[in-house]
Design an enzyme around this catalytic site. Structure first.
Site, PDB file in Angstrom:
ATOM      1  N   GLY A 111     -98.411  77.806-111.706  1.00  0.00           N
ATOM      2  CA  GLY A 111     -97.165  77.576-111.061  1.00  0.00           C
ATOM      3  C   GLY A 111     -96.642  75.977-111.873  1.00  0.00           C
ATOM      4  O   GLY A 111     -95.619  75.801-111.645  1.00  0.00           O
ATOM      5  N   GLU A 114     -95.045  77.060-114.689  1.00  0.00           N
ATOM      6  CA  GLU A 114     -93.798  77.454-114.368  1.00  0.00           C
ATOM      7  C   GLU A 114     -93.002  76.625-113.915  1.00  0.00           C
ATOM      8  O   GLU A 114     -91.564  76.815-114.235  1.00  0.00           O
ATOM      9  CB  GLU A 114     -94.195  78.743-113.145  1.00  0.00           C
ATOM     10  CG  GLU A 114     -94.799  79.780-114.194  1.00  0.00           C
ATOM     11  CD  GLU A 114     -95.326  80.812-113.168  1.00  0.00           C
ATOM     12  OE1 GLU A 114     -96.119  80.285-111.960  1.00  0.00           O
ATOM     13  OE2 GLU A 114     -95.062  82.103-113.006  1.00  0.00           O
ATOM     14  N   GLU A 134    -103.483  82.786-114.272  1.00  0.00           N
ATOM     15  CA  GLU A 134    -103.593  83.716-113.089  1.00  0.00           C
ATOM     16  C   GLU A 134    -104.533  84.699-113.097  1.00  0.00           C
ATOM     17  O   GLU A 134    -104.932  85.457-112.123  1.00  0.00           O
ATOM     18  CB  GLU A 134    -102.044  84.088-112.530  1.00  0.00           C
ATOM     19  CG  GLU A 134    -101.226  83.146-112.266  1.00  0.00           C
ATOM     20  CD  GLU A 134    -100.475  82.481-113.162  1.00  0.00           C
ATOM     21  OE1 GLU A 134    -100.780  82.357-114.334  1.00  0.00           O
ATOM     22  OE2 GLU A 134     -99.601  81.645-112.719  1.00  0.00           O
TER      23      GLU A 134
HETATM   24  N1  CO8 Z   1    -105.202  74.925-106.209  1.00  0.00           N
HETATM   25  C1  CO8 Z   1    -105.847  73.935-105.351  1.00  0.00           C
HETATM   26  N2  CO8 Z   1    -106.806  72.957-105.581  1.00  0.00           N
HETATM   27  C2  CO8 Z   1    -106.890  72.894-107.007  1.00  0.00           C
HETATM   28  C3  CO8 Z   1    -106.227  73.505-108.008  1.00  0.00           C
HETATM   29  C4  CO8 Z   1    -105.436  74.609-107.712  1.00  0.00           C
HETATM   30  N3  CO8 Z   1    -104.416  75.440-108.443  1.00  0.00           N
HETATM   31  N4  CO8 Z   1    -106.417  72.975-109.029  1.00  0.00           N
HETATM   32  C5  CO8 Z   1    -107.427  72.232-108.770  1.00  0.00           C
HETATM   33  N5  CO8 Z   1    -107.638  72.088-107.658  1.00  0.00           N
HETATM   34  C6  CO8 Z   1    -108.505  71.130-106.776  1.00  0.00           C
HETATM   35  C7  CO8 Z   1    -110.065  71.651-107.138  1.00  0.00           C
HETATM   36  O1  CO8 Z   1    -110.456  72.298-106.211  1.00  0.00           O
HETATM   37  C8  CO8 Z   1    -110.852  70.046-107.015  1.00  0.00           C
HETATM   38  O2  CO8 Z   1    -110.845  70.027-105.604  1.00  0.00           O
HETATM   39  P1  CO8 Z   1    -112.193  69.112-104.967  1.00  0.00           P
HETATM   40  O3  CO8 Z   1    -112.445  68.080-105.460  1.00  0.00           O
HETATM   41  O4  CO8 Z   1    -111.903  69.090-103.427  1.00  0.00           O
HETATM   42  O5  CO8 Z   1    -113.396  70.262-105.267  1.00  0.00           O
HETATM   43  C9  CO8 Z   1    -109.737  68.997-107.473  1.00  0.00           C
HETATM   44  O6  CO8 Z   1    -108.606  69.663-107.597  1.00  0.00           O
HETATM   45  C10 CO8 Z   1    -110.271  68.684-109.024  1.00  0.00           C
HETATM   46  O7  CO8 Z   1    -110.438  69.764-109.673  1.00  0.00           O
HETATM   47  P2  CO8 Z   1    -111.805  70.262-110.703  1.00  0.00           P
HETATM   48  O8  CO8 Z   1    -112.971  69.641-109.958  1.00  0.00           O
HETATM   49  O9  CO8 Z   1    -111.616  71.696-110.943  1.00  0.00           O
HETATM   50  O10 CO8 Z   1    -111.305  69.551-111.886  1.00  0.00           O
HETATM   51  P3  CO8 Z   1    -111.635  69.869-113.411  1.00  0.00           P
HETATM   52  O11 CO8 Z   1    -111.292  68.648-114.351  1.00  0.00           O
HETATM   53  O12 CO8 Z   1    -113.240  70.399-113.379  1.00  0.00           O
HETATM   54  O13 CO8 Z   1    -110.987  71.258-113.723  1.00  0.00           O
HETATM   55  C11 CO8 Z   1    -108.926  72.439-113.893  1.00  0.00           C
HETATM   56  C12 CO8 Z   1    -109.618  71.146-113.836  1.00  0.00           C
HETATM   57  C13 CO8 Z   1    -109.384  72.960-115.282  1.00  0.00           C
HETATM   58  C14 CO8 Z   1    -107.259  72.279-113.913  1.00  0.00           C
HETATM   59  C15 CO8 Z   1    -109.362  73.104-112.735  1.00  0.00           C
HETATM   60  O14 CO8 Z   1    -109.262  72.464-111.367  1.00  0.00           O
HETATM   61  C16 CO8 Z   1    -108.730  74.610-112.644  1.00  0.00           C
HETATM   62  O15 CO8 Z   1    -108.987  75.602-113.127  1.00  0.00           O
HETATM   63  N6  CO8 Z   1    -107.834  74.533-111.585  1.00  0.00           N
HETATM   64  C17 CO8 Z   1    -107.088  75.927-111.151  1.00  0.00           C
HETATM   65  C18 CO8 Z   1    -105.976  76.204-112.299  1.00  0.00           C
HETATM   66  C19 CO8 Z   1    -105.547  77.616-112.099  1.00  0.00           C
HETATM   67  O16 CO8 Z   1    -106.044  78.389-112.001  1.00  0.00           O
HETATM   68  N7  CO8 Z   1    -104.024  77.582-111.633  1.00  0.00           N
HETATM   69  C20 CO8 Z   1    -103.268  78.563-111.596  1.00  0.00           C
HETATM   70  C21 CO8 Z   1    -103.176  78.961-109.874  1.00  0.00           C
HETATM   71  S1  CO8 Z   1    -102.359  80.556-109.767  1.00  0.00           S
HETATM   72  C22 CO8 Z   1    -100.875  80.144-109.718  1.00  0.00           C
HETATM   73  O17 CO8 Z   1    -100.527  79.042-110.134  1.00  0.00           O
HETATM   74  C23 CO8 Z   1     -99.949  81.140-109.489  1.00  0.00           C
HETATM   75  C24 CO8 Z   1     -98.388  80.804-109.212  1.00  0.00           C
HETATM   76  C25 CO8 Z   1     -97.688  81.811-108.524  1.00  0.00           C
HETATM   77  C26 CO8 Z   1     -97.862  82.012-107.081  1.00  0.00           C
HETATM   78  C27 CO8 Z   1     -97.019  82.928-106.548  1.00  0.00           C
HETATM   79  C28 CO8 Z   1     -97.404  83.142-104.966  1.00  0.00           C
HETATM   80  C29 CO8 Z   1     -97.827  82.025-104.091  1.00  0.00           C
END
Ligand code: CO8
Length: 259
Positions: A111, A114, A134
């Site tokens: 997102g 996007e 995703e």
């Molecule tokens: N949602 C919620 N929390 C998140 C997200 C997210 N997308 N991304 C990161 N965080 C949180 C982590 O859970 C973490 O929280 P905590 O400290 O409480 O454990 C904090 O942010 C820091 O993240 P990381 O420890 O994972 O940090 P890294 O440096 O190790 O990694 C990354 C960074 C690579 C960005 C990793 O966090 C990651 O892969 N995040 C998810 C990325 C992802 O998959 N994004 C796509 C999500 S799906 C989407 O966007 C669909 C859109 C359309 C939806 C339509 C209907 C709703």
């Protein structure tokens, strides 16, 4: 509306909007989406602005996607409605009459990518990373990614990025045409502001009509060429056009009133 997840700062008619959920890498939760909808549908049209810069809090992330912690509710239904609400928000941004520039200061994933694509221009820090991951979660891009990524980088590469969930660097995103400019990390907002200042010196109606005509190319049911003809006609009936043409002939800088 009281903004809790958005931080707004207006300076010389440029609004800097920061998505302020640094601990969650600025993930878009439902509240943030509601605030963005209100901002672009109700608040921004009431302000007299040259443009909007959209960025994320902290040095690490623009927006790391939709908030995955809220996803479980979708498993029981409601996913389609959530995607539709997201589409409405991102169309409101794309149809803004003033330019919206994404200052991509880190991860722009799912997102977040996007959201950046719904803006009119994208300025990325050198460390920014883009991707549509995703499929890693067993879903597809739901905020317009399957359509807008093709518009920017073509079907072949867009398909590759969405099927593999690979991330790309800012420089690759620039080479592909997804990003307008790559700048030193930490200067994204400054550079985005400078572009809006440049655009802000032009005729505001011409800017709004350019956005409308370009968008028409991609909008179902619209004839882009006809939209251009009508929009051109409208701009020729403005005081801005008289001022712009007179200023050229008189060899002076135009002073547009937006009328
Ligand atoms: N949602 C919620 N929390 C998140 C997200 C997210 N997308 N991304 C990161 N965080 C949180 C982590 O859970 C973490 O929280 P905590 O400290 O409480 O454990 C904090 O942010 C820091 O993240 P990381 O420890 O994972 O940090 P890294 O440096 O190790 O990694 C990354 C960074 C690579 C960005 C990793 O966090 C990651 O892969 N995040 C998810 C990325 C992802 O998959 N994004 C796509 C999500 S799906 C989407 O966007 C669909 C859109 C359309 C939806 C339509 C209907 C709703």
């Amino acid at each position: 509306m009281d903004y809790t997840n958005l931080q707004l700062e207006e300076n010389e008619n440029i609004l800097i909007v920061t998505i302020n959920r640094e601990k969650a890498l600025n993930a878009l939760n439902a509240r943030t989406m509601q605030e963005l909808m209100y901002l672009f549908s109700n608040d921004i049209p009431e302000r007299s602005l040259k443009g909007v810069v959209l960025t994320g809090a902290g040095p690490k992330s623009f927006v790391a996607g939709a908030d995955i912690t809220e996803f479980m509710s979708m498993a029981d239904g409601g996913g389609q409605e959530m995607a539709q609400r997201g589409h409405d928000v991102f169309f409101a941004i794309e149809r803004s009459k003033v330019p919206v520039v994404a200052a991509v200061n880190g991860f722009a994933l799912g997102g977040g990518c996007e959201l950046a694509m719904s803006c009119h221009l994208r300025i990325a820090g050198e460390h920014a990373r883009f991707g549509q991951p995703e499929v890693n979660l067993g879903i597809i891009p739901g905020y317009g990614g399957t359509q807008r990524l093709i518009q920017y980088i073509g079907k072949g590469k867009a398909m590759e990025l969405m099927l593999t969930a690979d991330m790309i660097s800012a420089s690759e995103a620039w080479q592909l045409g997804l990003v307008n400019k790559v700048v030193a990390s930490g200067t994204e907002v400054e550079e985005a502001t400078a572009i809006i200042q440049k655009i802000g010196a032009k005729g505001p109606i011409a800017i709004a009509k350019t956005i409308e005509a370009v968008n028409a190319y991609f909008e179902e049911g619209k004839n882009g060429f006809q939209t251009e003809v009508e929009a051109f006609g409208e701009t020729t009936r403005t005081q801005d056009f008289k001022e712009g043409a007179s200023a050229f002939v008189e060899k002076r800088k135009a002073n547009f009133s937006g009328k």
